[in-house]
Design a protein around this motif. Structure first.
Motif, PDB file in Angstrom:
ATOM      1  N   GLU A   4       0.817  -1.197   0.000  1.00 52.87           N
ATOM      2  CA  GLU A   4       0.000   0.000   0.000  1.00 52.87           C
ATOM      3  C   GLU A   4       0.857   1.255   0.000  1.00 52.87           C
ATOM      4  O   GLU A   4       0.478   2.287  -0.518  1.00 52.87           O
ATOM      5  N   TRP A   5       2.051   1.133   0.590  1.00 50.14           N
ATOM      6  CA  TRP A   5       2.889   2.324   0.745  1.00 50.14           C
ATOM      7  C   TRP A   5       4.087   2.364  -0.182  1.00 50.14           C
ATOM      8  O   TRP A   5       5.043   3.075   0.066  1.00 50.14           O
ATOM      9  N   GLY A   6       4.067   1.565  -1.270  1.00 46.52           N
ATOM     10  CA  GLY A   6       5.073   1.858  -2.271  1.00 46.52           C
ATOM     11  C   GLY A   6       5.934   0.717  -2.756  1.00 46.52           C
ATOM     12  O   GLY A   6       6.866   0.956  -3.508  1.00 46.52           O
ATOM     13  N   VAL A  16       2.330   8.326  -2.982  1.00 51.14           N
ATOM     14  CA  VAL A  16       2.523   7.801  -1.637  1.00 51.14           C
ATOM     15  C   VAL A  16       2.459   8.938  -0.620  1.00 51.14           C
ATOM     16  O   VAL A  16       1.827   8.831   0.430  1.00 51.14           O
ATOM     17  N   ALA A  17       3.114  10.064  -0.935  1.00 52.52           N
ATOM     18  CA  ALA A  17       3.110  11.207  -0.022  1.00 52.52           C
ATOM     19  C   ALA A  17       1.700  11.753   0.162  1.00 52.52           C
ATOM     20  O   ALA A  17       1.310  12.125   1.273  1.00 52.52           O
ATOM     21  N   ALA A  18       0.916  11.794  -0.924  1.00 51.29           N
ATOM     22  CA  ALA A  18      -0.453  12.300  -0.831  1.00 51.29           C
ATOM     23  C   ALA A  18      -1.314  11.393   0.033  1.00 51.29           C
ATOM     24  O   ALA A  18      -2.112  11.869   0.848  1.00 51.29           O
ATOM     25  N   ARG A  19      -1.156  10.077  -0.128  1.00 50.52           N
ATOM     26  CA  ARG A  19      -1.925   9.155   0.697  1.00 50.52           C
ATOM     27  C   ARG A  19      -1.535   9.249   2.163  1.00 50.52           C
ATOM     28  O   ARG A  19      -2.372   9.165   3.063  1.00 50.52           O
ATOM     29  N   LEU A  20      -0.224   9.417   2.405  1.00 50.16           N
ATOM     30  CA  LEU A  20       0.232   9.539   3.783  1.00 50.16           C
ATOM     31  C   LEU A  20      -0.287  10.829   4.412  1.00 50.16           C
ATOM     32  O   LEU A  20      -0.732  10.835   5.566  1.00 50.16           O
ATOM     33  N   GLU A  21      -0.268  11.927   3.647  1.00 55.04           N
ATOM     34  CA  GLU A  21      -0.780  13.190   4.186  1.00 55.04           C
ATOM     35  C   GLU A  21      -2.253  13.062   4.539  1.00 55.04           C
ATOM     36  O   GLU A  21      -2.693  13.527   5.605  1.00 55.04           O
ATOM     37  N   LYS A  22      -3.033  12.439   3.678  1.00 57.46           N
ATOM     38  CA  LYS A  22      -4.465  12.260   3.942  1.00 57.46           C
ATOM     39  C   LYS A  22      -4.678  11.492   5.233  1.00 57.46           C
ATOM     40  O   LYS A  22      -5.550  11.833   6.048  1.00 57.46           O
ATOM     41  N   ARG A  23      -3.864  10.458   5.444  1.00 52.62           N
ATOM     42  CA  ARG A  23      -4.001   9.665   6.662  1.00 52.62           C
ATOM     43  C   ARG A  23      -3.552  10.451   7.886  1.00 52.62           C
ATOM     44  O   ARG A  23      -4.180  10.389   8.948  1.00 52.62           O
ATOM     45  N   LEU A  24      -2.464  11.195   7.763  1.00 48.89           N
ATOM     46  CA  LEU A  24      -1.968  11.981   8.891  1.00 48.89           C
ATOM     47  C   LEU A  24      -2.943  13.080   9.285  1.00 48.89           C
ATOM     48  O   LEU A  24      -3.134  13.353  10.475  1.00 48.89           O
ATOM     49  N   GLU A  28      -9.398  14.335   3.785  1.00 52.01           N
ATOM     50  CA  GLU A  28      -9.095  15.308   2.738  1.00 52.01           C
ATOM     51  C   GLU A  28      -9.173  16.732   3.274  1.00 52.01           C
ATOM     52  O   GLU A  28      -9.892  17.016   4.241  1.00 52.01           O
ATOM     53  N   ARG A  29      -8.450  17.635   2.636  1.00 51.31           N
ATOM     54  CA  ARG A  29      -8.595  19.066   2.908  1.00 51.31           C
ATOM     55  C   ARG A  29      -9.885  19.535   2.232  1.00 51.31           C
ATOM     56  O   ARG A  29      -9.995  19.520   1.007  1.00 51.31           O
ATOM     57  N   VAL A  30     -10.861  19.942   3.030  1.00 50.79           N
ATOM     58  CA  VAL A  30     -12.183  20.262   2.472  1.00 50.79           C
ATOM     59  C   VAL A  30     -12.673  21.652   2.857  1.00 50.79           C
ATOM     60  O   VAL A  30     -13.670  22.130   2.295  1.00 50.79           O
ATOM     61  N   TYR A  31     -12.017  22.328   3.818  1.00 57.08           N
ATOM     62  CA  TYR A  31     -12.531  23.608   4.308  1.00 57.08           C
ATOM     63  C   TYR A  31     -11.545  24.744   4.041  1.00 57.08           C
ATOM     64  O   TYR A  31     -10.331  24.588   4.206  1.00 57.08           O
ATOM     65  N   THR A  32     -12.111  25.888   3.691  1.00 57.72           N
ATOM     66  CA  THR A  32     -11.324  27.116   3.671  1.00 57.72           C
ATOM     67  C   THR A  32     -11.265  27.680   5.091  1.00 57.72           C
ATOM     68  O   THR A  32     -11.966  27.209   5.992  1.00 57.72           O
ATOM     69  N   ALA A 132      11.655   6.433   3.926  1.00 54.18           N
ATOM     70  CA  ALA A 132      11.127   6.961   5.183  1.00 54.18           C
ATOM     71  C   ALA A 132       9.638   7.271   5.067  1.00 54.18           C
ATOM     72  O   ALA A 132       8.862   7.009   5.997  1.00 54.18           O
ATOM     73  N   VAL A 133       9.232   7.829   3.937  1.00 52.74           N
ATOM     74  CA  VAL A 133       7.807   8.110   3.719  1.00 52.74           C
ATOM     75  C   VAL A 133       7.003   6.813   3.738  1.00 52.74           C
ATOM     76  O   VAL A 133       5.943   6.714   4.365  1.00 52.74           O
ATOM     77  N   ALA A 134       7.525   5.791   3.049  1.00 54.13           N
ATOM     78  CA  ALA A 134       6.819   4.514   3.005  1.00 54.13           C
ATOM     79  C   ALA A 134       6.724   3.885   4.401  1.00 54.13           C
ATOM     80  O   ALA A 134       5.678   3.360   4.796  1.00 54.13           O
TER      81      ALA A 134
END
Length: 344
Positions: A4-6, A16-24, A28-32, A132-134
Motif C-alpha cells: 500500500e505504501w510503495g 505515496v506522499a499524498a496518501r500519507l498526508e491524507k491519513r496523517l 481530505e482538505r475540504v474547508y477554507t 522513510a515516507v513509506a
C-alpha cells in the motif's frame, strides 16, 4: 500493508506522499479558513492566533487547507475555553507549547530515521527519503500508539510529583526549588572544526543518548540538549550530585566522547513551556564554565544540602568573581575515597 505504501511496481512518490498526508491529517482538505471558522463558531482572527501558535503560516482566504480533524481540534479547544478550564491566553500558551514540542520531536524523528536508513541500509539521501515516507505510512499506528503511551507515562509522573506538593510532602517543590545541572563537552568547538557533519552528528547523538540515560536512571529530568551541552533538573540535591558524578565518569570512560564539565546550583527555578529559567539556572551555567574537565562544581546551597550525604567529598575552592554574580565560592564535588581496607 507494505504494498500500500510503495512496494508495488511503478509507484510514484507523490502518490505515496499524498496518501500519507491524507491519513496523517485525518482526511481530505475540504474547508477554507472562513468556512472552518463559521462551523466552529469562532472569529477568523481568533482562529488565526491558534494556527500561528501551532507554528503554521497564515492561510489565504480561498485556500482549501483544513480537514475534519482540524475542525474537531478547534471545537475541543474552544470547548475547554467555554467550560472555563482554560482562559484564552492560557489556551494559546498550551497550543504554542504543543506545536513547539511536537515540531521538534517530528524533526528529530525524521532526521534520525533518515540517518539510520543511510547508514544501516547504505541508501542515498533521495532513496532514504522515499523509504522513510513509506515506513511512516506502514507503521503510523505503531508510532502514534508509542507517542500517546509516552505522553501518558510522563503525565502520570508529573501528576505524581504534583500530588506530593499538594500533600505538603515536598517542601522544596512548594517553594519552586530545584537543583539544576549543566554538563558541557570539553573542546567541542575544536572537535566540530575537524569533523565532517555526519561524524559530528554521531558524536552529538552519542552524547545525548548517554546523558539522557544517565539523568533518567538517577531520577532527574533532561530539560534540553544544545549540541555540546545538556541541562537537567532534579528534585533532590543528592540525585543531582549522583547524576553529575555519573556523567563525568561515563564520559571519561567513553572511547569516543571527550570529558565533560558539570555545574550544579540549587534554588528557585522558573518553569515555562518545558524550559527552566532564573538565577539558579544562570549560576549553574557559570559554574560549568569554571569547572575543570572531568570535574563537578556546585554552589554553596547545593553543598549545604550534601553536607551529610554519604560517599561524597566537598572541597571549597577560592572565591572567584563571576560575571553577573559578583563573588562566588565554588565547591568541588567528588566521590569519597574508600576507607583503608574497604573494597574500592
Amino acid at each position: 500493508m507494505a504494498q500500500e505504501w510503495g512496494d508495488e511496481e511503478g509507484w510514484e512518490p507523490e502518490d505515496v506522499a499524498a496518501r500519507l498526508e491524507k491519513r496523517l491529517l485525518g482526511g481530505e482538505r475540504v474547508y477554507t479558513r472562513d468556512r472552518i471558522c463559521e462551523l466552529a463558531g469562532v472569529s477568523v482572527e481568533q482562529a488565526r492566533r491558534y494556527w500561528r501558535a501551532m507554528g503554521f503560516p497564515d492561510v489565504g482566504d480561498d485556500t482549501v487547507a483544513f480537514t475534519e480533524a482540524d475542525l474537531e481540534a478547534l471545537r475541543r479547544l474552544l470547548a475547554l475555553e467555554g467550560e472555563g478550564v482554560l482562559d484564552h491566553e492560557f489556551a494559546l500558551s498550551i497550543t504554542r507549547a504543543l506545536g513547539h514540542t511536537q515540531a521538534r520531536l517530528v524533526e528529530w524523528q525524521v532526521q534520525a530515521l533518515l540517518e539510520d536508513l543511510m547508514e544501516r541500509r547504505w541508501l542515498r539521501p533521495r532513496d532514504a527519503s522515499l523509504t522513510a515516507v513509506a515506513l511512516a505510512g506502514e507503521h503510523l499506528d505503531d508510532w502514534e500508539h508509542l507517542l500517546v503511551y509516552a505522553w501518558r507515562r510522563q503525565l502520570a509522573a508529573v501528576t505524581g510529583r504534583a500530588l506530593l506538593v499538594s500533600q505538603g510532602r515536598d517542601d522544596a517543590a512548594q517553594e519552586g526549588w530545584r537543583t539544576v545541572g549543566f554538563a558541557d563537552l570539553v573542546s567541542y568547538t575544536r572537535l566540530s572544526q575537524r569533523m565532517d557533519e555526519r561524524a559530528l552528528g554521531r558524536l552529538v547523538s552519542r552524547f545525548e543518548r548517554l546523558s539522557h540515560d544517565t539523568v533518567a536512571g538517577r531520577g532527574g529530568r533532561v530539560v534540553k540538549t544544545i549540541g555540546d551541552e545538556v541541562l537537567f533538573v532534579a528534585d533532590r540535591a543528592e540525585d543531582a550530585a549522583a547524576i553529575a558524578l555519573d556523567l563525568a565518569e561515563t564520559m571519561a570512560r567513553d572511547p569516543v566522547l571527550p570529558d565533560v564539565r558539570v555545574g550544579l546550583a540549587t534554588g528557585g527555578v522558573v518553569s515555562r513551556l518545558g524550559d527552566v529559567f532564573g538565577r539558579t539556572v544562570n549560576l549553574a551555567s557559570r559554574l560549568t564554565a569554571l569547572a575543570q574537565p572531568g570535574t563537578v562544581l556546585c554552589d554553596r546551597a547545593t553543598a549545604a544540602q550534601l553536607a551529610d550525604a554519604p560517599g561524597l567529598e566537598l572541597d571549597r575552592e577560592r572565591v572567584r568573581a563571576v560575571r553577573g554574580w559578583g563573588l562566588v565560592e565554588p565547591v568541588v564535588l567528588r566521590r569519597a575515597a574508600p576507607a583503608d581496607g574497604a573494597p574500592g
